[in-house]
Design an enzyme around this catalytic site. Sequence first.
Site, PDB file in Angstrom:
ATOM      1  CB  CYS A   1      66.754  34.119  54.803  1.00 37.63           C
ATOM      2  SG  CYS A   1      68.081  32.431  54.613  1.00 37.63           S
TER       3      CYS A   1
ATOM      4  N   PRO B   1      34.004  34.293  39.547  1.00 38.46           N
ATOM      5  CG  PRO B   1      33.063  32.204  39.705  1.00 38.46           C
ATOM      6  CD  PRO B   1      33.109  33.433  38.879  1.00 38.46           C
ATOM      7  N   GLY B   2      36.679  32.998  41.412  1.00 36.83           N
ATOM      8  CA  GLY B   2      37.951  32.245  41.618  1.00 36.83           C
ATOM      9  C   GLY B   2      38.203  31.682  42.728  1.00 36.83           C
ATOM     10  NE  ARG B   3      39.316  34.342  48.436  1.00 37.55           N
ATOM     11  CZ  ARG B   3      40.314  34.795  48.582  1.00 37.55           C
ATOM     12  NH1 ARG B   3      41.384  34.224  49.417  1.00 37.55           N
ATOM     13  NH2 ARG B   3      40.584  36.164  48.354  1.00 37.55           N
TER      14      ARG B   3
HETATM   15  N1  LLP Z   1      37.334  39.703  39.063  1.00 38.49           N
HETATM   16  C1  LLP Z   1      38.286  40.647  39.524  1.00 38.49           C
HETATM   17  C2  LLP Z   1      38.187  41.776  38.863  1.00 38.49           C
HETATM   18  C3  LLP Z   1      39.327  40.556  40.401  1.00 38.49           C
HETATM   19  O1  LLP Z   1      40.155  41.400  40.764  1.00 38.49           O
HETATM   20  C4  LLP Z   1      39.338  39.211  41.237  1.00 38.49           C
HETATM   21  C5  LLP Z   1      40.167  39.090  42.179  1.00 38.49           C
HETATM   22  C6  LLP Z   1      38.310  38.302  41.125  1.00 38.49           C
HETATM   23  C7  LLP Z   1      37.388  38.541  39.963  1.00 38.49           C
HETATM   24  C8  LLP Z   1      38.156  36.959  41.889  1.00 38.49           C
HETATM   25  O2  LLP Z   1      37.876  37.147  43.043  1.00 38.49           O
HETATM   26  P1  LLP Z   1      37.689  35.871  43.981  1.00 38.49           P
HETATM   27  O3  LLP Z   1      36.288  35.236  43.583  1.00 38.49           O
HETATM   28  O4  LLP Z   1      38.844  34.889  43.838  1.00 38.49           O
HETATM   29  O5  LLP Z   1      37.559  36.552  45.266  1.00 38.49           O
HETATM   30  N2  LLP Z   1      45.501  37.201  46.453  1.00 38.49           N
HETATM   31  C9  LLP Z   1      44.419  37.418  47.264  1.00 38.49           C
HETATM   32  C10 LLP Z   1      43.129  37.627  46.384  1.00 38.49           C
HETATM   33  C11 LLP Z   1      43.253  38.735  45.394  1.00 38.49           C
HETATM   34  C12 LLP Z   1      42.077  38.951  44.795  1.00 38.49           C
HETATM   35  C13 LLP Z   1      42.179  39.770  43.369  1.00 38.49           C
HETATM   36  N3  LLP Z   1      41.097  40.031  42.638  1.00 38.49           N
HETATM   37  C14 LLP Z   1      44.327  36.368  48.410  1.00 38.49           C
HETATM   38  O6  LLP Z   1      45.086  35.364  48.228  1.00 38.49           O
HETATM   39  O7  LLP Z   1      43.397  36.303  49.200  1.00 38.49           O
END
Ligand code: LLP
Length: 417
Positions: free
Chosen positions: A345, A276-278
């Site tokens: 810009c 998890p990231g987000r």
């Molecule tokens: N694992 C892998 C292999 C990933 O590619 C990602 C995110 C994660 C885990 C974490 O995913 P999450 O739990 O955060 O959804 N910049 C974009 C999001 C790009 C996500 C890329 N991969 C945004 O701001 O919405």
Amino acid sequence: MDFFQRQQQHLYAENCKVAQLAEDYGTPLYVYSKATIERHYQAFADANQAAGLDHLICYAVKASSNIGILNVLARLGSGFDIVSGGELARVLKAGGDASKVVFSGVGKTSAEIRFALETGIHCFNVESEAEIDRIHAVAQAMQVKAPISLRVNPDVDAGTHPYISTGLKDNKFGVPIKEALRIYQQAATMPYLEIKGVDCHIGSQLTEIQPFMDALDRVLLLVDELAANGISLSHIDVGGGLGVDYRGETPPTPERYVAALAKKLSGRNVKVVYEPGRAIMANAGILVTEVEFLKTNEDKHFAIVDAAMNDLIRPSLYQAWQEIVEVEIDPSASKQVYDVVGPVCETGDFLGKDRQLAIRSGDLLAIRSAGAYGFTMSSNYNSRPRAAEIMVDGEHSYIIRERESFDDLIKGEHLLP
Ligand code: LLP
């Protein structure tokens, strides 16, 4: 739930007045809440405990990679999902445990693979056959066994923005699931590889449980097929992707998500890895910005603020909607509908469109849900020094990244002789 709350007219980050933080550290300013990070991580950990799952939570470093943040998570026992040698260096600097690191990404270099093997990571999430050969060659040269998982692409529609959907067959990620058995069988013959698991990440900001379940069903069919062919796996990495509430979305809670996974996994002796990231960071951070000018062109009103697309690119890049609120309610200001734009810009430089705000020049705004993919996607475009990052902990605040200076902007640049 997060710890950015309003009390009377003031916005607080835990027990710190956001207006005071802006005064102390300047703007634009990323403010993170330690208690929120801890709470979100713990929600995952507790849900796994409750479901009786053997698990490893590997926070996706790309979401927000400041070593101060990684350190908070490392202290909770978190592992880390990395996608570069740079992210691994951050994890180590932050006191993270290399043996809890999984390494994802489609383009790992030999140098990055060597670095990861030297530190003893938990597993490579391998994304192609060519990468298997490269990992094997590096491991052979080092005379070690490289732990691997195959990232499979289950061809499931995550139902999210096309730029952050990764599990469809025309995405660049993973190997097609129908080819996985053959690739595993090939890998099993390679002496410097150790097959650990299988990995699947179908996209980000998922707000429904069903795509996760569909992907897991397909992965479990593969796991059984592998077992029937003498290849047993010790973990299943279900990736990240759990969505958050930006604008009234109701994504599954970690509890509901983990319980649903646990139901499908019951009776299987397998460790679950999460990335998890987000879900951990998005609502643990805000971006604070000051209104420079209010401007009206014909009948369009603009609030020109001191943060821009270089600080937070999500609105420009994905048309992402993030809530924008006044830091201090100003009773003397009248309400107006504004496009909140930065000084860069480009017409695409906006942080929010058609927002009703009661503001004057000099007032502060907070862009909510900015803790994930905010600072990490920032740049120096238009030669704008990057914002400072701070962490609040109760009534205390700590600088975790200093505001960049003009000297920082040209660091490493040279004039011709
Ligand atoms: N694992 C892998 C292999 C990933 O590619 C990602 C995110 C994660 C885990 C974490 O995913 P999450 O739990 O955060 O959804 N910049 C974009 C999001 C790009 C996500 C890329 N991969 C945004 O701001 O919405």
